[in-house]
Motif scaffolding. Structure first.
Motif, PDB file in Angstrom:
ATOM      1  N   LEU A   9       0.751  -1.065  -0.124  1.00 50.38           N
ATOM      2  CA  LEU A   9      -0.042  -0.055   0.028  1.00 50.38           C
ATOM      3  C   LEU A   9       0.687   1.406  -0.171  1.00 50.38           C
ATOM      4  O   LEU A   9       0.615   2.165  -0.852  1.00 50.38           O
ATOM      5  N   LEU A  10       1.918   1.328   0.843  1.00 50.29           N
ATOM      6  CA  LEU A  10       2.782   2.423   0.837  1.00 50.29           C
ATOM      7  C   LEU A  10       3.342   2.714  -0.456  1.00 50.29           C
ATOM      8  O   LEU A  10       3.590   3.839  -1.179  1.00 50.29           O
ATOM      9  N   ASN A  11       3.567   1.597  -1.357  1.00 56.30           N
ATOM     10  CA  ASN A  11       4.583   1.794  -2.403  1.00 56.30           C
ATOM     11  C   ASN A  11       3.267   2.165  -3.504  1.00 56.30           C
ATOM     12  O   ASN A  11       3.871   2.829  -4.679  1.00 56.30           O
ATOM     13  N   THR A  12       2.035   2.015  -3.377  1.00 58.50           N
ATOM     14  CA  THR A  12       1.059   2.373  -4.330  1.00 58.50           C
ATOM     15  C   THR A  12       0.755   3.878  -4.312  1.00 58.50           C
ATOM     16  O   THR A  12      -0.022   4.253  -5.106  1.00 58.50           O
ATOM     17  N   LEU A  13       1.132   4.496  -2.943  1.00 58.05           N
ATOM     18  CA  LEU A  13       0.652   5.810  -2.863  1.00 58.05           C
ATOM     19  C   LEU A  13       1.592   6.691  -3.638  1.00 58.05           C
ATOM     20  O   LEU A  13       2.630   6.386  -4.134  1.00 58.05           O
ATOM     21  N   GLY A  14       1.120   8.034  -4.133  1.00 58.15           N
ATOM     22  CA  GLY A  14       1.777   9.063  -4.846  1.00 58.15           C
ATOM     23  C   GLY A  14       2.679   9.719  -3.932  1.00 58.15           C
ATOM     24  O   GLY A  14       3.780  10.167  -4.650  1.00 58.15           O
ATOM     25  N   GLU A  15       2.539   9.803  -2.721  1.00 57.65           N
ATOM     26  CA  GLU A  15       3.398  10.331  -1.747  1.00 57.65           C
ATOM     27  C   GLU A  15       4.817  10.005  -1.544  1.00 57.65           C
ATOM     28  O   GLU A  15       5.001   8.657  -1.794  1.00 57.65           O
ATOM     29  N   HIS A  16       5.787  10.818  -1.280  1.00 60.08           N
ATOM     30  CA  HIS A  16       7.222  10.208  -0.902  1.00 60.08           C
ATOM     31  C   HIS A  16       7.187  10.032   0.522  1.00 60.08           C
ATOM     32  O   HIS A  16       7.023  10.900   1.130  1.00 60.08           O
TER      33      HIS A  16
ATOM     34  N   LYS B 163      16.966   9.149  15.932  1.00 56.96           N
ATOM     35  CA  LYS B 163      18.381   9.753  15.603  1.00 56.96           C
ATOM     36  C   LYS B 163      18.414  10.293  14.409  1.00 56.96           C
ATOM     37  O   LYS B 163      19.220  10.880  13.820  1.00 56.96           O
ATOM     38  N   GLY B 164      17.295  10.260  13.605  1.00 59.09           N
ATOM     39  CA  GLY B 164      17.251  10.451  12.157  1.00 59.09           C
ATOM     40  C   GLY B 164      17.727   9.584  11.289  1.00 59.09           C
ATOM     41  O   GLY B 164      17.788   9.934  10.179  1.00 59.09           O
ATOM     42  N   ASN B 165      17.858   8.297  11.715  1.00 59.38           N
ATOM     43  CA  ASN B 165      18.261   7.290  10.775  1.00 59.38           C
ATOM     44  C   ASN B 165      17.276   6.792   9.838  1.00 59.38           C
ATOM     45  O   ASN B 165      16.224   6.587  10.653  1.00 59.38           O
ATOM     46  N   ILE B 166      17.582   6.589   8.642  1.00 60.04           N
ATOM     47  CA  ILE B 166      16.304   6.327   7.800  1.00 60.04           C
ATOM     48  C   ILE B 166      16.051   4.685   7.805  1.00 60.04           C
ATOM     49  O   ILE B 166      16.929   3.759   7.813  1.00 60.04           O
ATOM     50  N   ILE B 167      14.946   4.365   8.414  1.00 59.93           N
ATOM     51  CA  ILE B 167      14.498   3.074   8.377  1.00 59.93           C
ATOM     52  C   ILE B 167      13.737   2.176   7.262  1.00 59.93           C
ATOM     53  O   ILE B 167      14.086   1.186   7.121  1.00 59.93           O
ATOM     54  N   TYR B 168      13.299   3.191   6.568  1.00 59.07           N
ATOM     55  CA  TYR B 168      12.501   2.850   5.253  1.00 59.07           C
ATOM     56  C   TYR B 168      11.933   4.003   4.304  1.00 59.07           C
ATOM     57  O   TYR B 168      11.769   5.036   4.897  1.00 59.07           O
ATOM     58  N   VAL B 169      12.007   3.400   2.986  1.00 54.16           N
ATOM     59  CA  VAL B 169      11.568   4.654   2.082  1.00 54.16           C
ATOM     60  C   VAL B 169      10.700   3.642   1.257  1.00 54.16           C
ATOM     61  O   VAL B 169      10.917   2.593   0.711  1.00 54.16           O
ATOM     62  N   ASN B 170       9.684   4.530   0.562  1.00 56.06           N
ATOM     63  CA  ASN B 170       8.847   3.665  -0.237  1.00 56.06           C
ATOM     64  C   ASN B 170       9.057   3.774  -1.704  1.00 56.06           C
ATOM     65  O   ASN B 170      10.066   4.825  -2.120  1.00 56.06           O
ATOM     66  N   GLN B 171       8.257   3.228  -2.731  1.00 57.67           N
ATOM     67  CA  GLN B 171       9.014   3.116  -4.048  1.00 57.67           C
ATOM     68  C   GLN B 171       8.871   4.601  -4.691  1.00 57.67           C
ATOM     69  O   GLN B 171       9.969   4.956  -5.359  1.00 57.67           O
TER      70      GLN B 171
ATOM     71  N   ILE C  35      21.543   4.914  -4.414  1.00 52.24           N
ATOM     72  CA  ILE C  35      20.677   3.618  -5.044  1.00 52.24           C
ATOM     73  C   ILE C  35      19.797   3.385  -4.069  1.00 52.24           C
ATOM     74  O   ILE C  35      19.787   3.605  -3.084  1.00 52.24           O
ATOM     75  N   ASP C  36      18.553   2.706  -4.651  1.00 51.56           N
ATOM     76  CA  ASP C  36      17.416   2.380  -3.722  1.00 51.56           C
ATOM     77  C   ASP C  36      17.938   1.580  -2.399  1.00 51.56           C
ATOM     78  O   ASP C  36      17.471   1.938  -1.128  1.00 51.56           O
ATOM     79  N   SER C  37      18.865   0.676  -2.423  1.00 53.87           N
ATOM     80  CA  SER C  37      19.199   0.058  -1.261  1.00 53.87           C
ATOM     81  C   SER C  37      20.233   0.803  -0.182  1.00 53.87           C
ATOM     82  O   SER C  37      20.190   0.186   0.776  1.00 53.87           O
TER      83      SER C  37
END
Length: 312
Positions: free
Chosen positions: A16-23, A30-38, A52-54
């Motif tokens: 569902l997160l990957n199908t949303l238009g929002e980033h 601490k500000g560390n990125i845990i996840y980003v959607n597509q 890169i994505d990974s």
């Protein structure tokens, strides 16, 4: 047949997160990125990101904001402070910011909210594309400030500009010059050549006047009908007369032709005034009245000329 409860809810949530238009990205305290959607990754890839994505989960979002701030990005600083405040207070944060590319204007709204997960301290950062709304807002502002025909400022904007420039010149002990410009026998132009030619003449004169507004303290606007006002902050009367004379000469050099290949003779009369050092915003009416009186003299003693009179 599998029951609905046998769905993998984690996979469903990611889908569902990957199908949303929002980033969307999720960070820890601490500000560390845990996840980003597509959509986040796709936008980054399409805008020359070197990540890169990974690799996104190896980055720190606060560090990215701080780096942008150190490079002079004021929105990077606002984001850095705002995210830190959400982490500290658990209150939401919103920020609208431009994100233009070389060939496209874009605006986004950042929304930072704490995630209500038990025993976890995570925060969601969502970037909404608000470009359509911002373009509509800017168009509305432009329509409120500019004259639709001549595309120079309208009277409402110009009157406010004159008032503010008077205050500035009063505060800094600077002179101010004001001119009122009128197209000679404009009714005759309309009657002889038609209103389309009349409109063309208004546009041409407006552009020539606008060409003399080079500084932040300069402004011209359509006063009404075929009359225009020009304001020159920190300019003496002699300097204003030189610029007004340039306007007359530039207009005389134009060759305006109607649909029948006939030349359209266009001239203007100019009334100028100057205050060497404004003492009050009440000088606003005095400046316009004296410039208007000077214009009246110019119109009634031959036209196609400049008449000037100082306030003091």
């Amino acid at each position: 047949m599998n029951s609905p409860m046998e769905f993998d809810l984690n996979k469903m949530a990611i889908f569902l997160l990957n199908t949303l238009g929002e980033h969307i990205t999720i960070i820890d305290n601490k500000g560390n990125i845990i996840y980003v959607n597509q959509p986040w990754c796709s936008f980054a890839n399409n805008n020359n990101s070197s990540t890169i994505d990974s690799e996104w989960t190896s980055k720190n979002y606060l560090s990215v904001c701080r780096q942008a701030s150190n490079n002079g990005d004021e929105f990077g600083q606002e984001a850095f402070v705002g995210i830190q405040n959400v982490i500290r207070t658990k209150e939401s944060f919103y920020l609208e910011y431009p994100c233009h590319s070389p060939d496209k204007q874009r605006w986004f709204m950042m929304r930072v909210i704490p995630l209500p997960i038990t025993n976890c301290d995570y925060y969601s950062i969502i970037h909404y594309d608000i470009t359509i709304r911002k373009i509509a807002e800017e168009e509305a502002i432009k329509n409120a400030q500019y004259d639709g025909l001549t595309q120079i400022h309208n009277r409402h904007y110009g009157d406010n500009f004159l008032l503010n420039e008077l205050k500035r010149c009063q505060r800094l002990f600077l002179p101010i010059s004001v001119g009122i410009i009128d197209i000679d026998d404009f009714k005759g132009i309309n009657d002889t050549h038609g209103h389309l030619i009349g409109d063309q003449c208004l546009k041409i004169v407006a552009q020539l006047i606008n060409n003399l507004c080079k500084r932040p303290s300069d402004c011209c606007y359509r006063f009404g009908g075929d009359e225009f006002v020009i304001i020159w902050g920190n300019l003496s009367l002699d300097q204003a007369q030189n610029l007004a004379d340039t306007l007359l000469k530039n207009l005389a050099q134009l060759n305006i032709i109607n649909s029948k290949k006939q030349r359209v003779d266009v001239s203007i009369s100019i009334g100028l005034t100057n205050h060497p050092c404004p003492t009050s915003t009440s000088d606003y009416n005095d400046l316009l009245n004296i410039a208007d009186n000077a214009l009246y003299i110019a119109k009634n003693t031959g036209k196609n000329q400049i008449k000037a009179s100082s306030l003091q």
